[in-house]
Design a protein around this motif. Structure first.
Motif, PDB file in Angstrom:
ATOM      1  N   GLU A  61       0.831  -1.202   0.000  1.00 41.66           N
ATOM      2  CA  GLU A  61       0.000   0.000   0.000  1.00 41.66           C
ATOM      3  C   GLU A  61       0.867   1.255   0.000  1.00 41.66           C
ATOM      4  OE1 GLU A  61      -3.609   2.095   2.564  1.00 41.66           O
ATOM      5  OE2 GLU A  61      -2.920   0.087   3.069  1.00 41.66           O
ATOM      6  N   ARG A  62       1.960   1.226   0.756  1.00 47.71           N
ATOM      7  CA  ARG A  62       2.854   2.382   0.814  1.00 47.71           C
ATOM      8  C   ARG A  62       3.646   2.535  -0.479  1.00 47.71           C
ATOM      9  NH1 ARG A  62       6.288   0.851   5.295  1.00 47.71           N
ATOM     10  NH2 ARG A  62       7.274   2.888   5.141  1.00 47.71           N
ATOM     11  N   ILE A  63       3.992   1.413  -1.106  1.00 53.45           N
ATOM     12  CA  ILE A  63       4.631   1.482  -2.425  1.00 53.45           C
ATOM     13  C   ILE A  63       3.672   2.139  -3.415  1.00 53.45           C
ATOM     14  CG2 ILE A  63       5.427   0.099  -4.389  1.00 53.45           C
ATOM     15  CD1 ILE A  63       6.506  -1.929  -2.297  1.00 53.45           C
ATOM     16  N   GLY A  64       2.393   1.731  -3.371  1.00 52.00           N
ATOM     17  CA  GLY A  64       1.387   2.315  -4.254  1.00 52.00           C
ATOM     18  C   GLY A  64       1.227   3.805  -4.047  1.00 52.00           C
ATOM     19  N   LEU A  65       1.256   4.237  -2.796  1.00 49.08           N
ATOM     20  CA  LEU A  65       1.150   5.661  -2.494  1.00 49.08           C
ATOM     21  C   LEU A  65       2.327   6.426  -3.084  1.00 49.08           C
ATOM     22  CD1 LEU A  65      -0.028   8.127  -1.055  1.00 49.08           C
ATOM     23  CD2 LEU A  65       1.157   7.385   1.028  1.00 49.08           C
ATOM     24  N   GLU A  66       3.523   5.895  -2.910  1.00 43.00           N
ATOM     25  CA  GLU A  66       4.721   6.567  -3.430  1.00 43.00           C
ATOM     26  C   GLU A  66       4.663   6.666  -4.951  1.00 43.00           C
ATOM     27  OE1 GLU A  66       8.311   8.573  -2.536  1.00 43.00           O
ATOM     28  OE2 GLU A  66       6.725   7.805  -1.222  1.00 43.00           O
ATOM     29  N   ALA A  67       4.225   5.593  -5.599  1.00 39.92           N
ATOM     30  CA  ALA A  67       4.138   5.597  -7.061  1.00 39.92           C
ATOM     31  C   ALA A  67       3.082   6.579  -7.548  1.00 39.92           C
ATOM     32  CB  ALA A  67       3.825   4.193  -7.572  1.00 39.92           C
ATOM     33  N   SER A  68       1.991   6.722  -6.814  1.00 42.53           N
ATOM     34  CA  SER A  68       0.914   7.629  -7.236  1.00 42.53           C
ATOM     35  C   SER A  68       1.378   9.077  -7.267  1.00 42.53           C
ATOM     36  CB  SER A  68      -0.297   7.479  -6.305  1.00 42.53           C
ATOM     37  OG  SER A  68      -0.051   8.041  -5.021  1.00 42.53           O
ATOM     38  N   ARG A  69       2.434   9.403  -6.526  1.00 42.85           N
ATOM     39  CA  ARG A  69       2.948  10.773  -6.487  1.00 42.85           C
ATOM     40  C   ARG A  69       3.673  11.166  -7.775  1.00 42.85           C
ATOM     41  NH1 ARG A  69       4.886   9.987  -0.213  1.00 42.85           N
ATOM     42  NH2 ARG A  69       2.909  10.635   0.747  1.00 42.85           N
ATOM     43  N   LEU A  70       3.945  10.184  -8.626  1.00 43.28           N
ATOM     44  CA  LEU A  70       4.581  10.474  -9.916  1.00 43.28           C
ATOM     45  C   LEU A  70       3.558  10.852 -10.990  1.00 43.28           C
ATOM     46  CD1 LEU A  70       7.190   7.553 -10.049  1.00 43.28           C
ATOM     47  CD2 LEU A  70       7.593   9.939  -9.381  1.00 43.28           C
ATOM     48  N   VAL A  71       2.277  10.690 -10.691  1.00 43.65           N
ATOM     49  CA  VAL A  71       1.217  10.930 -11.671  1.00 43.65           C
ATOM     50  C   VAL A  71       0.556  12.273 -11.395  1.00 43.65           C
ATOM     51  CG1 VAL A  71      -0.922  10.014 -12.667  1.00 43.65           C
ATOM     52  CG2 VAL A  71       0.835   8.437 -11.812  1.00 43.65           C
ATOM     53  N   HIS A  87      -2.776  -2.208  -5.506  1.00 42.07           N
ATOM     54  CA  HIS A  87      -2.639  -1.233  -4.413  1.00 42.07           C
ATOM     55  C   HIS A  87      -2.392   0.160  -4.997  1.00 42.07           C
ATOM     56  CE1 HIS A  87      -2.766  -3.571  -0.688  1.00 42.07           C
ATOM     57  NE2 HIS A  87      -2.112  -4.526  -1.315  1.00 42.07           N
ATOM     58  N   PHE A  88      -1.542   0.229  -6.025  1.00 38.62           N
ATOM     59  CA  PHE A  88      -1.282   1.507  -6.681  1.00 38.62           C
ATOM     60  C   PHE A  88      -2.566   2.081  -7.284  1.00 38.62           C
ATOM     61  CE2 PHE A  88      -0.674   3.305 -10.972  1.00 38.62           C
ATOM     62  CZ  PHE A  88      -0.120   4.530 -10.625  1.00 38.62           C
ATOM     63  N   ALA A  89      -3.332   1.255  -7.978  1.00 35.52           N
ATOM     64  CA  ALA A  89      -4.557   1.725  -8.630  1.00 35.52           C
ATOM     65  C   ALA A  89      -5.557   2.263  -7.610  1.00 35.52           C
ATOM     66  CB  ALA A  89      -5.183   0.589  -9.437  1.00 35.52           C
ATOM     67  N   ARG A  90      -5.690   1.592  -6.496  1.00 35.91           N
ATOM     68  CA  ARG A  90      -6.625   2.049  -5.461  1.00 35.91           C
ATOM     69  C   ARG A  90      -6.166   3.377  -4.862  1.00 35.91           C
ATOM     70  NH1 ARG A  90      -8.224  -3.889  -2.881  1.00 35.91           N
ATOM     71  NH2 ARG A  90      -9.887  -4.269  -4.404  1.00 35.91           N
ATOM     72  N   ARG A  91      -4.871   3.513  -4.682  1.00 39.78           N
ATOM     73  CA  ARG A  91      -4.357   4.787  -4.174  1.00 39.78           C
ATOM     74  C   ARG A  91      -4.533   5.881  -5.209  1.00 39.78           C
ATOM     75  NH1 ARG A  91      -3.934   7.031   0.473  1.00 39.78           N
ATOM     76  NH2 ARG A  91      -3.229   5.019   1.282  1.00 39.78           N
ATOM     77  N   LEU A  92      -4.322   5.564  -6.480  1.00 37.85           N
ATOM     78  CA  LEU A  92      -4.492   6.534  -7.556  1.00 37.85           C
ATOM     79  C   LEU A  92      -5.930   7.050  -7.589  1.00 37.85           C
ATOM     80  CD1 LEU A  92      -2.581   7.567  -9.885  1.00 37.85           C
ATOM     81  CD2 LEU A  92      -3.799   5.959 -11.360  1.00 37.85           C
ATOM     82  N   ALA A  93      -6.887   6.134  -7.438  1.00 39.16           N
ATOM     83  CA  ALA A  93      -8.297   6.517  -7.463  1.00 39.16           C
ATOM     84  C   ALA A  93      -8.667   7.391  -6.271  1.00 39.16           C
ATOM     85  CB  ALA A  93      -9.171   5.269  -7.488  1.00 39.16           C
ATOM     86  N   THR A  94      -7.945   7.223  -5.169  1.00 42.85           N
ATOM     87  CA  THR A  94      -8.206   8.023  -3.966  1.00 42.85           C
ATOM     88  C   THR A  94      -7.577   9.402  -4.046  1.00 42.85           C
ATOM     89  OG1 THR A  94      -8.292   6.012  -2.618  1.00 42.85           O
ATOM     90  CG2 THR A  94      -7.930   8.086  -1.451  1.00 42.85           C
ATOM     91  N   TYR A 106      -9.105  -6.696 -14.541  1.00 46.34           N
ATOM     92  CA  TYR A 106     -10.473  -6.309 -14.178  1.00 46.34           C
ATOM     93  C   TYR A 106     -10.540  -5.649 -12.797  1.00 46.34           C
ATOM     94  CZ  TYR A 106     -11.944  -9.063 -18.214  1.00 46.34           C
ATOM     95  OH  TYR A 106     -12.122  -9.549 -19.481  1.00 46.34           O
ATOM     96  N   ALA A 107      -9.786  -6.171 -11.826  1.00 45.60           N
ATOM     97  CA  ALA A 107      -9.818  -5.591 -10.481  1.00 45.60           C
ATOM     98  C   ALA A 107      -9.299  -4.158 -10.501  1.00 45.60           C
ATOM     99  CB  ALA A 107      -9.002  -6.442  -9.514  1.00 45.60           C
ATOM    100  N   ILE A 108      -8.291  -3.885 -11.316  1.00 44.93           N
ATOM    101  CA  ILE A 108      -7.750  -2.530 -11.420  1.00 44.93           C
ATOM    102  C   ILE A 108      -8.746  -1.607 -12.105  1.00 44.93           C
ATOM    103  CG2 ILE A 108      -5.968  -1.160 -12.608  1.00 44.93           C
ATOM    104  CD1 ILE A 108      -4.004  -3.424 -11.875  1.00 44.93           C
ATOM    105  N   ALA A 109      -9.405  -2.098 -13.155  1.00 42.19           N
ATOM    106  CA  ALA A 109     -10.425  -1.299 -13.828  1.00 42.19           C
ATOM    107  C   ALA A 109     -11.550  -0.929 -12.861  1.00 42.19           C
ATOM    108  CB  ALA A 109     -10.977  -2.062 -15.027  1.00 42.19           C
ATOM    109  N   MET A 110     -11.986  -1.884 -12.064  1.00 40.41           N
ATOM    110  CA  MET A 110     -13.073  -1.632 -11.108  1.00 40.41           C
ATOM    111  C   MET A 110     -12.637  -0.660 -10.020  1.00 40.41           C
ATOM    112  SD  MET A 110     -14.615  -5.501 -10.806  1.00 40.41           S
ATOM    113  CE  MET A 110     -15.797  -5.046  -9.523  1.00 40.41           C
TER     114      MET A 110
END
Length: 237
Positions: A61-71, A87-94, A106-110
């Motif tokens: 989850e923390r890796i996903g958060l860090e990656a989302s900061r690049l977008v 985890h990245f996709a869920r953080r991105l959506a948040t 499919y899970a990432i799309a949802m």
């Protein structure tokens, strides 16, 4: 298992455990990781994505958060199937708005569709139940139609050669995503360090960013530096 945990359990020094693990690694009984070891497994075998998702979830989850900061808002992101990428996709959506997501999972799309400001593009193709995604020539040709600001992929392992995959068919999806993106991001946890699997995805130079939870072993860290990969370790708790 961590070296410190094994030393405590057996009442011996860390150095004794380290020597034993080196011998077991050379015999193929285990795979050595930074500070410990994991059980060896066949090169083409890995747990399903849903099982992997529930392991090391805090780190991922923390890796996903860090990656989302690049977008940034308004950008286009290709996201590969996987536990850490979910985890990245869920953080991105948040965290973000007005992002276009192109994915074969499919899970990432949802997860991304939960954010009404996001545009979600899902690939056609042959459904892989084990990975919860589509693969095959239809998915590859579909992805090749698009350009993206970022490609965010996972991997079954990473060595001095580059990231690798246990699942035949998944590596080809990752490669086309990397080819179509301006910025190429690999998100993995430390258990993937020096893990060898059946198919090489790309050389180390085929990625721009590595985001993980621990420092890689010295040999791998040196190879990443030579390949000019920007390494980011998530902050400690």
């Amino acid at each position: 298992m961590r070296i410190s945990e094994l030393a405590r359990q057996f009442g011996v020094s860390n150095e004794t455990i380290r020597r034993d693990l080196e011998e077991m690694g050379q015999s193929g009984l285990i795979n050595r990781t930074y500070g410990g070891a994991v059980a060896a497994r066949p090169l083409g075998l890995e747990a399903g994505w849903s099982e992997r998702y529930n392991k090391m979830s805090r780190e991922r989850e923390r890796i996903g958060l860090e990656a989302s900061r690049l977008v940034r808002p308004g950008e286009v992101v290709m996201i590969d199937a996987g536990a850490t990428t979910l985890h990245f996709a869920r953080r991105l959506a948040t965290e973000l708005r007005d992002v276009t997501v192109i994915t074969n999972a499919y899970a990432i799309a949802m997860a991304c569709a939960e954010n009404p400001s996001m545009t979600v593009v899902s690939c056609p193709g042959l459904f892989d139940r084990h990975e919860g995604c589509v693969i095959g020539p239809d998915a590859i040709s579909f992805l090749a139609r698009f350009n993206a600001n970022h490609a965010v992929i996972g991997a079954s392992g990473i060595t001095r050669e580059g990231p690798n995959e246990a699942h035949l068919g998944s590596a080809a999806i990752k490669r086309v995503m990397l080819e179509r993106a301006q910025n190429r991001i690999l998100v993995i946890d430390h258990s993937k360090f020096n893990q060898i699997n059946v198919e090489l995805v790309c050389p180390l130079g085929g990625i721009d960013h590595l985001i993980t939870d621990q420092l890689p072993p010295e040999e791998l860290a040196t190879a990443l530096q030579r390949a000019r990969v920007e390494f980011q370790q998530i902050p400690a708790d």
